[in-house]
Design an enzyme around this catalytic site. Structure first.
Site, mmCIF file in Angstrom:
data_model
loop_
_atom_site.group_PDB
_atom_site.id
_atom_site.type_symbol
_atom_site.label_atom_id
_atom_site.label_comp_id
_atom_site.label_asym_id
_atom_site.label_seq_id
_atom_site.Cartn_x
_atom_site.Cartn_y
_atom_site.Cartn_z
ATOM 1 N N ASP A 207 0.816 -1.207 0.000
ATOM 2 C CA ASP A 207 0.000 0.000 0.000
ATOM 3 C C ASP A 207 0.854 1.263 0.000
ATOM 4 O O ASP A 207 0.459 2.292 -0.550
ATOM 5 C CB ASP A 207 -0.929 -0.001 1.213
ATOM 6 C CG ASP A 207 -2.094 -0.964 1.044
ATOM 7 O OD1 ASP A 207 -2.335 -1.405 -0.104
ATOM 8 O OD2 ASP A 207 -2.767 -1.273 2.045
ATOM 9 N N ARG B 99 -6.664 19.096 23.948
ATOM 10 C CA ARG B 99 -5.263 18.883 24.295
ATOM 11 C C ARG B 99 -5.008 17.390 24.195
ATOM 12 O O ARG B 99 -5.765 16.578 24.725
ATOM 13 C CB ARG B 99 -4.962 19.396 25.702
ATOM 14 C CG ARG B 99 -3.593 19.001 26.219
ATOM 15 C CD ARG B 99 -3.273 19.675 27.538
ATOM 16 N NE ARG B 99 -2.957 21.094 27.343
ATOM 17 C CZ ARG B 99 -2.493 21.874 28.299
ATOM 18 N NH1 ARG B 99 -2.312 21.408 29.518
ATOM 19 N NH2 ARG B 99 -2.218 23.139 28.045
ATOM 20 N N THR C 171 -9.034 2.914 7.150
ATOM 21 C CA THR C 171 -8.495 1.616 7.568
ATOM 22 C C THR C 171 -7.051 1.716 8.045
ATOM 23 O O THR C 171 -6.439 0.702 8.365
ATOM 24 C CB THR C 171 -8.568 0.611 6.407
ATOM 25 O OG1 THR C 171 -7.776 1.104 5.309
ATOM 26 C CG2 THR C 171 -9.994 0.404 5.951
ATOM 27 N N ALA C 172 -6.506 2.932 8.090
ATOM 28 C CA ALA C 172 -5.105 3.115 8.441
ATOM 29 C C ALA C 172 -4.968 3.773 9.812
ATOM 30 O O ALA C 172 -5.510 3.288 10.801
ATOM 31 C CB ALA C 172 -4.405 3.913 7.337
ATOM 32 N N SER D 225 -6.603 3.084 13.895
ATOM 33 C CA SER D 225 -5.796 2.836 15.095
ATOM 34 C C SER D 225 -6.073 3.863 16.186
ATOM 35 O O SER D 225 -5.933 3.573 17.375
ATOM 36 C CB SER D 225 -4.306 2.866 14.736
ATOM 37 O OG SER D 225 -3.985 1.873 13.787
#
Length: 285
Positions: A57, A172, A185-186, A190
């Site tokens: 990718d 913050r 999806t990246a 996460s």
């Protein structure tokens, strides 16, 4: 017809696949250029009909950055790991290429990101009360995401989050990632963002490790602009800019970030695609 072949030179399978492609294209009388990394963006100004990305990718993301808003379709063949953006290589490299050349590959249109950056001391041409243009507009392209994170000193940063002129919150934390559906999806995933179908044309804004119990990801309408204000962030809390996972070095502190969808989407060519949800089920569930 002119085809740009972009290969990951650290992957022996990608190198072998490129040699097969070159041999075939030569026998068909089709012009081609082979590059180890897509640093030949001027090619697209003189006519590239298709880009073939051989790698993972990351190779496709770098190819997409060079394609930019030219609209050149990208045929990715996976020689990496996840391969969310690429076609599988089980059937070899020739079948997907022949299908693309004959028009049998599906065109998958993906929203990309048009990113504008304003640094300290620069006029903000994107503000409502702006009256001047910066000397050198800082504009960038991304297919997956743009992320602003805390810098090398490790201190959390202060920033404001807005959508199309409406202020949402002062935060913050470790920063903010703004993703397209492709990038959901990246890094955005996460950071706690939603999994978004690739046909969605809005944006996803996800705070990174915010120091609050009330933070949520925001999914925008297609025409919205995500705005990040770092004007109140202290100089000793440096913010770092990453675009599609690669560091962007700025000569001044970052003060404002504007992200909207690009005017010309990125087109990925698909051959015998198993479908987004089937692939997601294998990788994430």
């Amino acid at each position: 017809m002119h085809i740009l072949i972009v290969r990951n030179n650290s992957n022996s399978q990608a190198i072998d696949a490129s040699l097969l492609l070159v041999t075939y294209l030569a026998t068909q009388g089709i012009d081609y250029t082979v590059v180890a990394a897509p640093e030949l963006s001027e090619l697209f100004d003189h006519g590239v009909d298709m880009a073939v990305a051989l790698g993972g990718d990351g190779t496709i993301l770098r190819t997409a950055r060079q394609v930019g808003f030219h609209g050149t379709p990208i045929l990715g063949i996976n020689y990496g790991r996840l391969g969310f953006l690429a076609n599988p290589n089980e059937s070899g490299v020739m079948e997907p290429l022949v299908a693309a050349l004959s028009g049998d590959a599906a065109h998958e249109v993906r929203t990309n990101l048009d990113i504008r950056v304003v640094c300290e001391g620069e006029a903000d041409p994107y503000a409502d009360d702006a009256g001047a243009e910066p000397d050198e507009p800082r504009e960038f392209f991304a297919l997956n995401e743009v992320a602003v994170t805390r810098g090398a000193n490790g201190r959390i940063i202060d920033f404001g989050l807005g959508i199309s002129g409406s202020h949402l919150a002062n935060m913050r934390g470790d920063g903010l990632v703004v993703a397209s559906a492709t990038g959901s999806t990246a890094y955005a995933l996460s950071a706690g963002g939603p999994l978004v179908a690739p046909g969605f044309t809005g944006l996803v804004a996800v705070p990174i490790a915010p120091h609050t119990l009330h933070s949520r990801a925001v999914v925008t309408a297609p025409s919205d602009v995500v705005e990040m204000d770092l004007s109140e962030n202290q100089d000793d809390r440096d913010a770092t800019l990453f675009i599609d996972g690669e560091l962007v070095e700025l000569d001044r502190p970052l003060r404002r970030l504007y992200v909207r969808r690009g005017d010309v989407p990125t087109t990925l060519l698909r051959y015998k695609d198993e479908g987004f949800y089937n692939h997601a089920a294998k990788v994430f569930f």
